[in-house]
Design a protein around this motif. Structure first.
Motif, PDB file in Angstrom:
ATOM      1  N   HIS A  14       0.833  -1.206   0.000  1.00 32.23           N
ATOM      2  CA  HIS A  14       0.000   0.000   0.000  1.00 32.23           C
ATOM      3  C   HIS A  14       0.868   1.255   0.000  1.00 32.23           C
ATOM      4  O   HIS A  14       1.965   1.284   0.578  1.00 32.23           O
ATOM      5  N   LYS A  18      -3.739   3.894  -1.889  1.00 27.75           N
ATOM      6  CA  LYS A  18      -3.604   3.064  -3.083  1.00 27.75           C
ATOM      7  C   LYS A  18      -3.077   1.666  -2.728  1.00 27.75           C
ATOM      8  O   LYS A  18      -2.117   1.532  -1.976  1.00 27.75           O
ATOM      9  N   THR A  68      -2.911  -1.030  -9.855  1.00 25.55           N
ATOM     10  CA  THR A  68      -3.239  -0.250  -8.657  1.00 25.55           C
ATOM     11  C   THR A  68      -4.743  -0.209  -8.458  1.00 25.55           C
ATOM     12  O   THR A  68      -5.520  -0.279  -9.412  1.00 25.55           O
ATOM     13  N   ASP A  70      -7.108   2.351  -6.243  1.00 26.79           N
ATOM     14  CA  ASP A  70      -7.135   3.505  -5.328  1.00 26.79           C
ATOM     15  C   ASP A  70      -8.500   3.722  -4.705  1.00 26.79           C
ATOM     16  O   ASP A  70      -8.779   4.783  -4.139  1.00 26.79           O
TER      17      ASP A  70
END
Length: 291
Positions: A14, A18, A68, A70
């Motif tokens: 992390h 994100k 990713t 988010d």
């Protein structure tokens, strides 16, 4: 340690809100080839990430994927609306002028450079440190995976080389009867040929001896035994990059086996040669999957 070329590694971490996931897969490849699938905002670090994989993962064909999540808090890409409209209008104009059937151009336009752009000018240094750390963890997982497969391959190679040596040892018991049969055959052929021909028997006997020496396979057996020993020594040696050196030794093993097969002219030995060739082919198949 022997490493398989095929493997998989994954790491997740992390940065702020994100979640970053790094995955790396490897397949057989004669040279190092890396394909990267990265978010647009990470493209600036692609060369560094490629070098990291090359240095740590050694040889093979790699797929490096970084994704990713988010949680909807931010987006790392945007569409250049004006550029998209320009391309779209030009394509529709060409469609009318050239009589092209109506087509959905959206996906094609999105793949054109600069239509989709990363938001933000550059990645934060702290975020890259997290990405680099996760990439190293994924490579470590990949290496462990490859080591497990490599150990099984190593034992299989050892057994097959030992089989070749066993078949080679079996040739020795047939060597005396083989040479005796060759000698008898030559003598009979000489007698048949010289019945109505005036030839120098001393010269003919010298030629027979020369031929018998030429058909001798003791030297090939000796070299083959040494190559098998060398193969096992290289297999057990410290280090990871063994695929090429073992392949070179396997080529030498094959050369000696082929020479013995060409010289043998004896059914029982030919059978052993065929068995050795069969084991060697399986060795070559395994070596194609070793780093």
């Amino acid at each position: 340690m022997v490493l398989s070329m095929t493997g998989y590694g994954r790491a997740q971490g992390h940065y702020k809100e994100k979640t970053i996931t790094v995955e790396i897969r490897s397949l057989n490849g004669k040279t190092t080839d890396i394909r990267c699938k990265l978010p647009l905002s990470y493209r600036e670090k692609e060369l560094e990430l490629r070098k990291l994989v090359t240095d740590k993962a050694l040889r093979g064909k790699f797929d490096l994927s970084i994704s990713t999540d988010d949680n909807g808090t931010q987006s790392d890409a945007c569409i250049n609306k004006n550029l998209f409209i320009t391309y779209y209008n030009q394509l529709k104009q060409l469609e009318g002028e050239m009589g092209i059937p109506p087509t959905d151009y959206v996906q094609a336009i999105l793949r054109i450079p600069n239509v989709v752009q990363a938001e933000g000018s550059e990645m934060e240094e702290e975020e890259y440190k997290v990405i680099k750390k996760l990439t190293l963890e994924a490579i470590e997982g990949l290496t462990k995976f490859r080591a497990v497969e490599g150990e099984a391959t190593k034992e299989d190679l050892r057994e097959r080389v030992q089989e070749i040596e066993r078949f080679r040892s079996g040739i020795e018991e047939f060597e005396v009867p083989r040479l005796e049969r060759l000698k008898q055959r030559l003598q009979k052929n000489v007698q048949d040929f010289t019945q109505n021909t005036n030839l120098d028997r001393n010269r003919m006997e010298q030629e027979i001896l020369f031929y018998m020496e030429k058909m001798d396979i003791n030297e090939e057996q000796s070299r083959l035994a040494q190559h098998c020993i060398y193969f096992i020594e290289e297999l057990d040696k410290e280090g990871d990059l063994k695929g090429r050196s073992l392949s070179f030794i396997a080529q030498e093993i094959g050369r000696e086996i082929n020479t013995m097969g060409a010289k043998a002219q004896f059914t029982d030995i030919q059978k052993l040669v065929v068995n050795m060739k069969n084991e060697l082919e399986k060795i070559k198949e395994q070596l194609a999957n070793i780093v």
